[in-house]
Design an enzyme around this catalytic site. Structure first.
Site, mmCIF file in Angstrom:
data_model
loop_
_atom_site.group_PDB
_atom_site.id
_atom_site.type_symbol
_atom_site.label_atom_id
_atom_site.label_comp_id
_atom_site.label_asym_id
_atom_site.label_seq_id
_atom_site.Cartn_x
_atom_site.Cartn_y
_atom_site.Cartn_z
ATOM 1 C CB SER A 73 2.667 2.487 6.412
ATOM 2 O OG SER A 73 3.404 1.761 5.453
ATOM 3 C CG HIS B 222 6.957 -1.909 2.154
ATOM 4 N ND1 HIS B 222 6.804 -0.738 2.876
ATOM 5 C CD2 HIS B 222 5.744 -2.520 2.197
ATOM 6 C CE1 HIS B 222 5.566 -0.642 3.319
ATOM 7 N NE2 HIS B 222 4.896 -1.709 2.934
ATOM 8 C CG MET C 63 -1.901 -1.192 1.175
ATOM 9 S SD MET C 63 -3.457 -0.890 1.980
ATOM 10 C CE MET C 63 -2.943 -0.597 3.651
ATOM 11 N N GLY D 230 4.776 -10.426 3.820
ATOM 12 C CA GLY D 230 5.526 -10.402 5.076
ATOM 13 C C GLY D 230 4.887 -11.266 6.154
ATOM 14 C CG ASP E 186 0.707 -7.558 7.681
ATOM 15 O OD1 ASP E 186 0.054 -6.893 8.481
ATOM 16 O OD2 ASP E 186 1.705 -7.103 7.093
ATOM 17 C CG ASN F 269 4.415 5.572 4.406
ATOM 18 O OD1 ASN F 269 4.441 5.163 5.550
ATOM 19 N ND2 ASN F 269 4.983 6.706 4.059
HETATM 20 P P1 AMP Z 1 1.530 -2.950 3.463
HETATM 21 O O1 AMP Z 1 2.077 -1.910 2.543
HETATM 22 O O2 AMP Z 1 1.560 -2.561 4.895
HETATM 23 O O3 AMP Z 1 0.215 -3.513 2.989
HETATM 24 O O4 AMP Z 1 2.556 -4.172 3.372
HETATM 25 C C1 AMP Z 1 2.932 -4.723 2.137
HETATM 26 C C2 AMP Z 1 3.713 -6.000 2.403
HETATM 27 O O5 AMP Z 1 4.853 -5.695 3.204
HETATM 28 C C3 AMP Z 1 2.895 -7.038 3.178
HETATM 29 O O6 AMP Z 1 3.174 -8.330 2.647
HETATM 30 C C4 AMP Z 1 3.418 -6.897 4.594
HETATM 31 O O7 AMP Z 1 3.306 -8.083 5.348
HETATM 32 C C5 AMP Z 1 4.882 -6.556 4.329
HETATM 33 N N1 AMP Z 1 5.452 -5.848 5.494
HETATM 34 C C6 AMP Z 1 4.912 -4.792 6.157
HETATM 35 N N2 AMP Z 1 5.683 -4.447 7.208
HETATM 36 C C7 AMP Z 1 6.737 -5.311 7.200
HETATM 37 C C8 AMP Z 1 7.891 -5.489 8.044
HETATM 38 N N3 AMP Z 1 8.109 -4.707 9.093
HETATM 39 N N4 AMP Z 1 8.756 -6.476 7.737
HETATM 40 C C9 AMP Z 1 8.545 -7.279 6.653
HETATM 41 N N5 AMP Z 1 7.488 -7.173 5.829
HETATM 42 C C10 AMP Z 1 6.599 -6.204 6.095
#
Ligand code: AMP
Length: 295
Positions: free
Chosen positions: A185, A34, A27, A146, A149, A29
């Site tokens: 984020s 990421h 998403m 990741g 989640d 940021n």
């Molecule tokens: P998001 O942008 O928050 O939807 O996350 C996008 C991807 O990045 C998802 O697969 C998350 O599980 C992964 N992710 C978010 N935070 C972390 C982190 N601290 N370490 C590793 N992967 C992450």
């Protein structure tokens, strides 16, 4: 790096693609968490596609859809530096061409009854739906998510199995600040003082893991795990968190024991900010044998 904003253009890419692809849905940021997924993708010798899309369908009324941090220019710079092939960043009307009401959706009810589902009943339908759309549009050989989640990861793995989606789902470890706080984020919502308290979430999860490791014979004892959960909730409440859940469950079913792999998972609010984190715990073969003998 090519930037694609139209579904039609991305679909046309599939016809000419000569290499396998890896998709990393985000998403935006972007932070080091990421970036670590991208670094993992680089070991696969595939074309790397990162998507940035703040998915309206996974936010409920009153959640942070409007305020979710959108930092596309900075994200593009980061992606150029790390080096990927395609950034796919469509507008909502591209992915939901018939609007946000009564759209077709994907649901994985078997894993959508516990943990985050209880307080966010629409969330995993939104996630499963958008990931299906992104997989259909980009046709990747691999997609990386990741561990942070982990319920999302479980839902996506199950959905791909049940729907025969031919993408291999890979996972990647959680990247943390030195303090232990998982990068997210949403950490940008925390005030200075909340940011100082936030690492306690991981500390309390770690404590529960150590307690289980110290009493391995009780790792599948529901009563014992309940007492650890209660103890952890109390500790977090004293630090100033408002608990959504703190649960120790089977990593496969997210519910029943016995299990040979547990996940200690928590969601808690600091002020208006909802933080989630988890620790996974593989039980030793010896312990499993003990548990089987006890039955
Ligand atoms: P998001 O942008 O928050 O939807 O996350 C996008 C991807 O990045 C998802 O697969 C998350 O599980 C992964 N992710 C978010 N935070 C972390 C982190 N601290 N370490 C590793 N992967 C992450």
């Amino acid at each position: 790096m090519r930037i694609i904003t139209r579904v039609g253009e991305m679909l046309a890419e599939n016809i000419t693609a000569s290499k396998k692809r890896t998709l990393i849905p985000t998403m935006g940021n972007l932070h080091e968490g990421h970036i670590s997924l991208i670094e993992q993708a680089k070991t696969l010798d595939t074309e790397i596609i990162v998507s940035i899309f703040v998915n309206p369908a996974q936010f409920s009324e009153g959640e942070d859809l409007d305020t979710y941090p959108r930092t596309l220019d900075a994200d593009i710079q980061k992606l150029k530096t790390v080096g990927i092939d395609i950034l796919f960043t469509p507008q909502p009307h591209e992915l939901y061409p018939f609007g946000m009401e009564n759209f077709s959706y994907v649901h994985t009810p078997s894993l959508d009854r516990t943990l985050c589902s209880l307080s966010r009943p629409a969330f995993f339908k939104g996630v499963a739906t958008i990931v299906t759309k992104l997989l259909n549009i980009t046709r990747p050989h691999y997609a990386i998510f990741g561990d942070k989640d982990f319920q999302q990861l479980a839902v996506i793995r199950r959905m791909c199995l049940e729907l025969f989606i031919p993408t291999t789902i890979l996972s990647s470890p959680t990247i943390r600040e030195k303090s232990g706080l998982a990068l997210s984020s949403r950490n940008s919502y925390l005030s200075k003082s909340e940011h100082l308290i936030a690492p306690k979430l991981y500390e309390v999860l770690t404590q529960a893991k150590q307690d289980i490791e110290r009493s391995p014979g009780r790792a599948n004892d529901r009563q014992y795990l309940n007492s650890l959960e209660e103890h952890a909730k109390l500790a977090l409440t004293e630090y100033g968190f408002k608990i959504d859940y703190f649960s120790i469950v089977s990593i496969e079913s997210l519910l029943e024991l016995p299990a040979n792999q547990l996940v200690i998972a928590a969601a808690a609010y600091l002020g208006p900010t909802r933080l989630i984190d988890n620790i996974q715990l593989k039980l030793s073969e010896k312990l499993l044998t003990l548990n089987i003998l006890k039955k």
